[in-house]
Design a protein around this motif. Structure first.
Motif, mmCIF file in Angstrom:
data_model
loop_
_atom_site.group_PDB
_atom_site.id
_atom_site.type_symbol
_atom_site.label_atom_id
_atom_site.label_comp_id
_atom_site.label_asym_id
_atom_site.label_seq_id
_atom_site.Cartn_x
_atom_site.Cartn_y
_atom_site.Cartn_z
ATOM 1 N N MET A 248 1.073 -1.347 0.120
ATOM 2 C CA MET A 248 -0.046 0.142 -0.175
ATOM 3 C C MET A 248 1.084 1.418 -0.338
ATOM 4 O O MET A 248 0.613 2.248 -0.902
ATOM 5 C CB MET A 248 -0.906 -0.338 1.187
ATOM 6 C CG MET A 248 -1.887 0.818 1.305
ATOM 7 S SD MET A 248 -2.831 1.437 -0.503
ATOM 8 C CE MET A 248 -4.293 -0.233 0.353
ATOM 9 N N VAL A 249 2.399 0.809 1.072
ATOM 10 C CA VAL A 249 2.962 2.329 1.254
ATOM 11 C C VAL A 249 3.583 2.290 -0.391
ATOM 12 O O VAL A 249 3.487 3.821 -0.683
ATOM 13 C CB VAL A 249 3.859 2.259 1.927
ATOM 14 C CG1 VAL A 249 4.929 3.533 1.873
ATOM 15 C CG2 VAL A 249 3.363 2.484 3.249
ATOM 16 N N LEU A 250 4.025 1.599 -1.115
ATOM 17 C CA LEU A 250 4.065 2.014 -2.310
ATOM 18 C C LEU A 250 3.325 2.071 -3.072
ATOM 19 O O LEU A 250 3.521 2.851 -4.329
ATOM 20 C CB LEU A 250 5.192 0.333 -2.346
ATOM 21 C CG LEU A 250 5.843 0.251 -4.593
ATOM 22 C CD1 LEU A 250 7.221 0.973 -4.580
ATOM 23 C CD2 LEU A 250 5.843 -1.222 -4.300
ATOM 24 N N LEU A 251 2.176 1.432 -3.464
ATOM 25 C CA LEU A 251 1.406 2.277 -4.253
ATOM 26 C C LEU A 251 0.951 3.613 -4.032
ATOM 27 O O LEU A 251 1.231 4.335 -5.361
ATOM 28 C CB LEU A 251 0.080 1.723 -4.129
ATOM 29 C CG LEU A 251 -1.249 2.149 -5.256
ATOM 30 C CD1 LEU A 251 -0.418 1.723 -6.667
ATOM 31 C CD2 LEU A 251 -1.984 1.203 -4.344
ATOM 32 N N LEU A 252 1.309 3.912 -3.094
ATOM 33 C CA LEU A 252 0.959 5.875 -2.780
ATOM 34 C C LEU A 252 1.847 6.608 -2.882
ATOM 35 O O LEU A 252 2.134 7.268 -3.915
ATOM 36 C CB LEU A 252 0.471 6.044 -0.859
ATOM 37 C CG LEU A 252 -0.813 5.464 -0.950
ATOM 38 C CD1 LEU A 252 -0.883 5.713 0.935
ATOM 39 C CD2 LEU A 252 -2.023 6.661 -1.071
ATOM 40 N N HIS A 253 3.572 5.945 -3.121
ATOM 41 C CA HIS A 253 4.417 6.160 -3.413
ATOM 42 C C HIS A 253 4.223 6.765 -5.097
ATOM 43 O O HIS A 253 4.574 7.792 -5.365
ATOM 44 C CB HIS A 253 5.670 5.826 -2.674
ATOM 45 C CG HIS A 253 6.799 6.396 -3.657
ATOM 46 N ND1 HIS A 253 7.765 7.133 -2.201
ATOM 47 C CD2 HIS A 253 7.762 6.146 -4.645
ATOM 48 C CE1 HIS A 253 8.492 7.752 -2.775
ATOM 49 N NE2 HIS A 253 8.802 7.154 -4.497
ATOM 50 N N LEU A 254 3.975 5.678 -5.654
ATOM 51 C CA LEU A 254 3.939 5.140 -7.447
ATOM 52 C C LEU A 254 2.933 6.515 -7.676
ATOM 53 O O LEU A 254 2.612 7.010 -9.082
ATOM 54 C CB LEU A 254 3.683 3.795 -7.705
ATOM 55 C CG LEU A 254 4.495 3.294 -7.631
ATOM 56 C CD1 LEU A 254 4.489 1.932 -8.234
ATOM 57 C CD2 LEU A 254 6.210 3.314 -8.180
ATOM 58 N N LEU A 255 2.016 6.551 -6.938
ATOM 59 C CA LEU A 255 0.888 6.864 -7.102
ATOM 60 C C LEU A 255 1.307 8.937 -7.076
ATOM 61 O O LEU A 255 0.614 9.963 -7.781
ATOM 62 C CB LEU A 255 -0.712 7.597 -6.830
ATOM 63 C CG LEU A 255 -1.452 5.902 -6.899
ATOM 64 C CD1 LEU A 255 -2.745 4.907 -5.851
ATOM 65 C CD2 LEU A 255 -1.422 5.962 -8.395
ATOM 66 N N ALA B 35 3.815 10.120 -7.104
ATOM 67 C CA ALA B 35 5.110 10.177 -8.215
ATOM 68 C C ALA B 35 4.601 10.318 -9.617
ATOM 69 O O ALA B 35 4.880 11.511 -10.797
ATOM 70 C CB ALA B 35 6.042 9.000 -8.603
ATOM 71 N N THR B 36 3.551 9.100 -10.117
ATOM 72 C CA THR B 36 2.794 9.866 -11.650
ATOM 73 C C THR B 36 2.734 11.589 -11.248
ATOM 74 O O THR B 36 2.591 12.687 -11.987
ATOM 75 C CB THR B 36 2.100 8.903 -10.938
ATOM 76 O OG1 THR B 36 2.264 7.322 -10.984
ATOM 77 C CG2 THR B 36 0.968 8.928 -12.677
ATOM 78 N N VAL B 37 1.276 11.458 -10.438
ATOM 79 C CA VAL B 37 1.146 13.153 -9.898
ATOM 80 C C VAL B 37 2.157 14.145 -10.597
ATOM 81 O O VAL B 37 2.071 15.411 -11.055
ATOM 82 C CB VAL B 37 0.216 13.403 -9.021
ATOM 83 C CG1 VAL B 37 -0.409 14.464 -8.654
ATOM 84 C CG2 VAL B 37 -0.866 12.267 -8.679
ATOM 85 N N TRP B 38 2.676 14.232 -9.679
ATOM 86 C CA TRP B 38 3.873 15.407 -9.177
ATOM 87 C C TRP B 38 4.923 15.483 -10.418
ATOM 88 O O TRP B 38 5.161 15.919 -11.694
ATOM 89 C CB TRP B 38 5.030 14.183 -8.188
ATOM 90 C CG TRP B 38 6.403 16.227 -8.283
ATOM 91 C CD1 TRP B 38 7.146 15.677 -8.159
ATOM 92 C CD2 TRP B 38 6.282 17.002 -7.782
ATOM 93 N NE1 TRP B 38 8.317 16.735 -8.332
ATOM 94 C CE2 TRP B 38 7.278 17.764 -7.613
ATOM 95 C CE3 TRP B 38 5.082 17.901 -7.343
ATOM 96 C CZ2 TRP B 38 7.508 19.068 -6.748
ATOM 97 C CZ3 TRP B 38 5.248 19.060 -6.507
ATOM 98 C CH2 TRP B 38 6.399 19.183 -6.113
ATOM 99 N N THR B 39 5.246 14.075 -11.429
ATOM 100 C CA THR B 39 5.841 14.102 -12.272
ATOM 101 C C THR B 39 4.996 14.555 -13.701
ATOM 102 O O THR B 39 5.652 14.968 -14.213
ATOM 103 C CB THR B 39 6.593 12.190 -12.946
ATOM 104 O OG1 THR B 39 7.439 12.205 -11.845
ATOM 105 C CG2 THR B 39 7.265 12.314 -13.997
ATOM 106 N N GLY B 40 3.775 13.438 -13.627
ATOM 107 C CA GLY B 40 2.427 14.381 -14.785
ATOM 108 C C GLY B 40 2.631 16.039 -14.815
ATOM 109 O O GLY B 40 2.211 16.620 -16.249
#
Length: 94
Positions: free
Chosen positions: A4-11, A13-18
Motif C-alpha cells: 500500500m505504501v509503495l502504491l501511494l509512492h508510485l501514485l 510520483a505519477t501526479v508529481w511527474t505528470g
C-alpha cells in the motif's frame, strides 16, 4: 502494508511527474511565446492543490520505504553499502 505504501509512492510520483510534464511540454512553451508569466502562475495555482499533497506523500512514503529497507539512518548514505545505493544484484523489492 508495504504494498500500500509503495502504491501511494508510485501514485504520488505519477501526479508529481505528470504535472511537471504538462507544465514543461504544454504551458511553458505557450508562456514563452507570449512572454506571459500569468499562464505559469495560473497553472501553478490549479496544480498546487494536487501537486503539493503528492510531493508530501512522496517524501513520507519514500522515507518509510527507505526505513523499511535500511532501518539504520547512518547506513543510508554509505557508499560501500549495496543496499543504500541499490546497485548490483543484491536489491530485491520483496
Amino acid at each position: 502494508m508495504h504494498g500500500m505504501v509503495l502504491l501511494l509512492h508510485l501514485l504520488g510520483a505519477t501526479v508529481w511527474t505528470g504535472g511537471h510534464l504538462v507544465l514543461a511540454l504544454s504551458i511553458l512553451p505557450k508562456a514563452l511565446r507570449e512572454n506571459s508569466v500569468s499562464r505559469i502562475q495560473d497553472f501553478e495555482q490549479a496544480y498546487e492543490k494536487i501537486g503539493i499533497p503528492a510531493l508530501i506523500i512522496q517524501v513520507l512514503t519514500g522515507v518509510w520505504l527507505a526505513w523499511s529497507l535500511i532501518p539504520q539512518w547512518s547506513l543510508w548514505l554509505q557508499v560501500d553499502n549495496p543496499w543504500s545505493g541499490l546497485s548490483g544484484s543484491n536489491y530485491c523489492c520483496c
